[in-house]
Design a protein around this motif. Sequence first.
Motif, mmCIF file in Angstrom:
data_model
loop_
_atom_site.group_PDB
_atom_site.id
_atom_site.type_symbol
_atom_site.label_atom_id
_atom_site.label_comp_id
_atom_site.label_asym_id
_atom_site.label_seq_id
_atom_site.Cartn_x
_atom_site.Cartn_y
_atom_site.Cartn_z
ATOM 1 N N THR A 173 0.803 -1.224 0.000
ATOM 2 C CA THR A 173 0.000 0.000 0.000
ATOM 3 C C THR A 173 0.836 1.274 0.000
ATOM 4 O O THR A 173 0.296 2.367 -0.134
ATOM 5 C CB THR A 173 -0.933 0.028 1.223
ATOM 6 N N ARG A 200 1.147 3.016 -6.025
ATOM 7 C CA ARG A 200 1.324 2.141 -4.870
ATOM 8 C C ARG A 200 2.211 0.970 -5.304
ATOM 9 O O ARG A 200 2.316 0.654 -6.496
ATOM 10 C CB ARG A 200 -0.019 1.628 -4.362
ATOM 11 N N ASP A 235 -8.768 1.141 -2.112
ATOM 12 C CA ASP A 235 -7.807 1.955 -1.372
ATOM 13 C C ASP A 235 -8.351 3.370 -1.173
ATOM 14 O O ASP A 235 -9.238 3.825 -1.900
ATOM 15 C CB ASP A 235 -6.470 2.020 -2.120
#
Length: 241
Positions: free
Chosen positions: A59, A97, A228
């Motif tokens: 992440t 990411r 996300d």
Amino acid sequence: MKYFKYVGLVGFCLICCKQVDKERKTFESQEELDTTIVLPRKEEKSEKKLKSFEGIPDTLFIRLADFSKDFIYDLRYATENNFLKAKVYDCAECYTRVKTAKALLKANKAFIEKGYKIKFFDCYRPNSVQYKMWEIVPNPQYVANPVKGSIHNKGGAVDITLVTLDGEELDMGTDFDFFGRKAYHDNTDLPDTVLKNRKLLKQTMEKFGFWSIRTEWWHYNLSAASNDKVANFKWECNDVN
């Protein structure tokens, strides 16, 4: 009658703008923006060693060029050559990411084996820039509503094309950010070469976990990044390449 129609249209636009501004303030006040720390870049100019993903969370946001030298970049929003007709990035950098970067490296390896490379027009995009785009093109067919955010804002979307290993761009039928049917994936009224090039891009990207949107041949989202959080950080500008 035309006067009343005009007044009505102006009134509708003002209401929409006020609503978006209200939603924007609500969104920002909720502190829902991702605060994920970006991997710091502290290398010296002379250090050219590529970084490894080992031990880095999926992440985290990273600068793609630190992990591969096999990509080509033409980051349009760091120039005035875009539909905004304005430079909205302080400098040209491609951040994603880690999980997006991993998938891109795999896809690019497959393209290289066929004699091509990925060329980037845009990568991670700060949410503040999304608002600027929405003000110019408030149409969800082409620009994601900034209140909810684009997957670009999440570090999981990229705008790309293909070039040969010598850097020659493949013909995709339109330029990047062309708003019209000619850029649609389901438009088959195009030269065979264009259709073949788009098919190569689409099928290969889908093989590595990306999906496209109907109206833009250049846009690809990583499925694993859909949930996300939206981010709004701005990367540092320096002369390290």
